[in-house]
Scaffold this motif. Sequence first.
Motif, short mmCIF file in Angstrom:
data_model
loop_
_atom_site.label_atom_id
_atom_site.label_comp_id
_atom_site.label_asym_id
_atom_site.label_seq_id
_atom_site.Cartn_x
_atom_site.Cartn_y
_atom_site.Cartn_z
N CYS A 227 0.92 -1.16 0.05
CA CYS A 227 -0.09 0.10 -0.04
C CYS A 227 0.99 1.33 -0.01
CB CYS A 227 -0.94 -0.12 1.19
SG CYS A 227 -1.94 1.57 1.34
N VAL A 228 0.63 2.38 -0.81
CA VAL A 228 1.53 3.26 -1.03
C VAL A 228 0.54 4.81 -0.51
CG1 VAL A 228 3.12 2.59 -2.62
CG2 VAL A 228 1.08 3.48 -3.40
N GLY A 229 -0.67 4.42 -0.25
CA GLY A 229 -1.57 5.51 0.22
C GLY A 229 -3.08 5.12 0.55
N PHE A 230 -3.50 5.86 1.47
CA PHE A 230 -4.80 5.76 1.65
C PHE A 230 -5.42 6.84 2.66
CE2 PHE A 230 -1.98 4.19 5.48
CZ PHE A 230 -2.71 4.86 6.41
N SER A 231 -6.86 6.68 2.46
CA SER A 231 -7.63 8.11 2.97
C SER A 231 -7.91 7.76 4.77
CB SER A 231 -8.91 8.08 2.16
OG SER A 231 -9.68 6.85 2.53
N ASN A 232 -7.90 6.69 5.13
CA ASN A 232 -8.32 6.67 6.49
C ASN A 232 -8.28 5.06 6.83
OD1 ASN A 232 -10.71 5.84 8.76
ND2 ASN A 232 -10.36 8.01 8.56
N ALA A 233 -7.63 4.72 8.13
CA ALA A 233 -7.60 3.44 8.84
C ALA A 233 -7.63 3.57 10.30
CB ALA A 233 -6.16 3.14 8.41
N LEU A 234 -9.05 3.06 10.46
CA LEU A 234 -9.47 3.48 12.05
C LEU A 234 -8.95 2.03 12.75
CD1 LEU A 234 -11.17 4.54 14.44
CD2 LEU A 234 -13.04 3.04 13.76
N ARG A 235 -8.92 0.98 12.22
CA ARG A 235 -8.53 -0.44 12.56
C ARG A 235 -7.96 -0.97 11.66
NH1 ARG A 235 -13.81 0.13 14.53
NH2 ARG A 235 -14.09 0.70 16.59
N GLY A 236 -6.63 -1.36 11.63
CA GLY A 236 -5.94 -2.31 10.52
C GLY A 236 -5.40 -1.41 9.51
N HIS A 237 -4.32 -1.80 8.93
CA HIS A 237 -3.74 -1.01 7.76
C HIS A 237 -4.11 -1.65 6.55
CE1 HIS A 237 -0.48 0.45 5.30
NE2 HIS A 237 -0.36 1.39 6.16
N PRO A 238 -4.23 -0.91 5.71
CA PRO A 238 -4.73 -1.61 4.22
C PRO A 238 -3.69 -2.73 3.62
CG PRO A 238 -4.85 0.86 4.14
CD PRO A 238 -4.03 0.74 5.34
N ASN A 239 -2.52 -2.71 4.19
CA ASN A 239 -1.62 -3.81 3.70
C ASN A 239 -1.95 -5.03 4.30
OD1 ASN A 239 0.82 -2.83 2.23
ND2 ASN A 239 1.80 -2.18 4.06
N ASN A 240 -2.85 -5.10 5.33
CA ASN A 240 -3.68 -6.44 5.93
C ASN A 240 -4.40 -6.99 4.68
OD1 ASN A 240 -2.73 -5.71 8.15
ND2 ASN A 240 -4.56 -5.33 9.43
N ILE A 241 -5.17 -6.29 3.84
CA ILE A 241 -6.04 -7.06 2.98
C ILE A 241 -5.14 -7.69 1.69
CG2 ILE A 241 -7.73 -5.42 3.48
CD1 ILE A 241 -7.47 -3.96 0.97
N ILE A 242 -3.81 -7.42 1.64
CA ILE A 242 -3.22 -8.12 0.75
C ILE A 242 -2.25 -9.19 1.29
CG2 ILE A 242 -3.27 -6.41 -0.80
CD1 ILE A 242 -0.44 -5.43 -0.33
N GLY A 243 -2.56 -9.49 2.52
CA GLY A 243 -1.65 -10.41 3.33
C GLY A 243 -2.07 -12.02 2.78
N LEU A 244 -1.35 -12.86 3.52
CA LEU A 244 -1.64 -14.26 3.22
C LEU A 244 -2.77 -14.94 3.79
CD1 LEU A 244 2.11 -15.24 3.86
CD2 LEU A 244 1.16 -15.13 1.78
N GLY A 245 -3.29 -15.73 3.28
CA GLY A 245 -4.29 -16.61 3.55
C GLY A 245 -5.80 -15.96 3.93
N GLN A 246 -6.62 -16.50 4.30
CA GLN A 246 -7.71 -16.01 4.73
C GLN A 246 -7.58 -15.08 5.94
OE1 GLN A 246 -11.03 -18.52 5.04
NE2 GLN A 246 -11.21 -18.63 2.89
N ALA A 247 -8.70 -14.01 6.18
CA ALA A 247 -8.36 -13.27 7.33
C ALA A 247 -8.79 -13.98 8.58
CB ALA A 247 -9.40 -12.00 7.23
N LYS A 248 -8.22 -13.69 9.65
CA LYS A 248 -8.57 -14.52 10.98
C LYS A 248 -9.62 -13.78 11.76
CE LYS A 248 -3.79 -16.44 11.33
NZ LYS A 248 -2.64 -16.72 12.38
#
Length: 539
Positions: A227-248
């Motif tokens: 992730c190289v830019g985002f507008s808002n992140a209350l909980r969790g960084h946008p890099n999380n959504i391109i992580g490995l496997g399914q979200a826990k």
Amino acid sequence: MIDFPKEGTRSKTPDFVQLIDMASEAVGGKVLFSTDDFFAPAENLIKNESPTFKEHEYTEFGKWMDGWETRRKRTPGHDWCIIKLGVQGIIRGFDVDISYFLGDYAPRISIQAANLEKDNKQPEIPQRGVRTGTAATPQEFEAVAKLKSNNWNYLVHMTELKLDKPDSSHNYFSVNSQQRWTHIRLNIFPDGGIARLRVYGIGQKDWTRIDPKELLDLVAISLGGTCVGFSNALRGHPNNIIGLGQAKSMADGWETARRVDRPPILKNDENGTLLIQGCEWAVFRLAHSGVITHIEIDTKHFKGSSPDSCKLDGCVLTTHEEENMMRRKWVLPIHKWKPLLPITKLSPNESHSFSSLTLQLQDVITHVRLTISPDGGVSRLRLKGYPSSICLLCPRERPSLRFSVKPMHSECSMEVLAAASNRWFSDSIIFGAVLTDLIDLTTHSPNIFVAEGLPRPPNLVYHNGDQFYVGKKFFEVLLEQLTQQLEVSFGMEDRRAKPPKSLHSWCTILWEGQGTYMKGSPERELGSSSPDFCKAGLD
């Protein structure tokens, strides 16, 4: 780009902790060797879970500890271990966690790294098995000595560790290295315990080893997406959504704050989409430029806070353009973005898949922007497709490719493979493939890469006119990368059209047999090409 502190320096809650833990057992990290595992084995270092403490728990060897703890050393030397990274790539920083090791933590550490795949130096090392209460055997020392880990590069020189809170004692070290690493060596001086070692960074795939027919998640952080830019992140960084496997859980995704500008009473349009003007967004740089053919947007776990709708756009940006956009908070001209996915309704706690909905999905892109409306959370984003080195051919028409490497004559600047399809959406033959990652930029002897099995196309490789034409923009990305890394100016020449006057240097695309060669050369006067020059180095 993010400004990282000086290599090996300590930092306080740094940004790199939002990146992937490349050594974690969850991504395939593995301990290959440890000098001693008497109280607790080194495998605990790479556990995915945070360390815990059991006050009254003991083993036959001593106090139970959730980490790596060696015996009190009574012989010369110090303890160390070697870890094979589960995700190989660029290391941005380390977290040496000594939580709960109140009187037993290692007072000093250093960290070294190596890229063993590059030199194929991977000797057989005995399997470890159950290690508690043991030390390395002479046979294990003999096997690991072949790695010559004493000579590995230092990313963190010998540094004292600081004990903070008993249950949360992190020592962060930033790293400013652009090299690709596959293994690390953790040294502790002279002995003691470490709860966890986190190796944060960005994956970097060896693109020379890819299967041309393999569908890859081009935005995956394990391959190099970020992730190289985002507008808002209350909980969790946008890099999380391109992580490995399914979200826990929801914590493993990206969730924004509720927009305060939403209307008091919400209304839908005729398609059931909320009539709200506000939105949130995140921009990602792909691990490798390419063509996206499959899109997956997952809202798993977001049962009461999923977005109402989303859309996805893509563009081609050079490194310089990306840096400018980051300074401008990604206020990018609208004509730069190409719609990859139109405004689409989303459902809570559900995976949404889309395939080749628009012609733009056949265009090469380097960056994507995910826009969610009005706000909410997403657990995963998958963008599957083909790297640009093979993907400009339409998927249904893409021939089977085989790549081989041939040495070039030293007097040549360099040569790069170019591959093109017989037909494109614009009815023009454009620059079809750029194998920048296949070029060994670490040596002074360039290579030529030949693609076999390609149809022989006409000689047109450059489309004059629209400055945002994908062929031109994509070629500019190549030229900038090569110029930056090789310190040689490059340009291009259309053999059937006069080159634009703005180009001060040039190169020629030549077809020979079933392969295509691109010849790059230092600056020369426009219009001064000759058969002798065009054929230089291709004999």
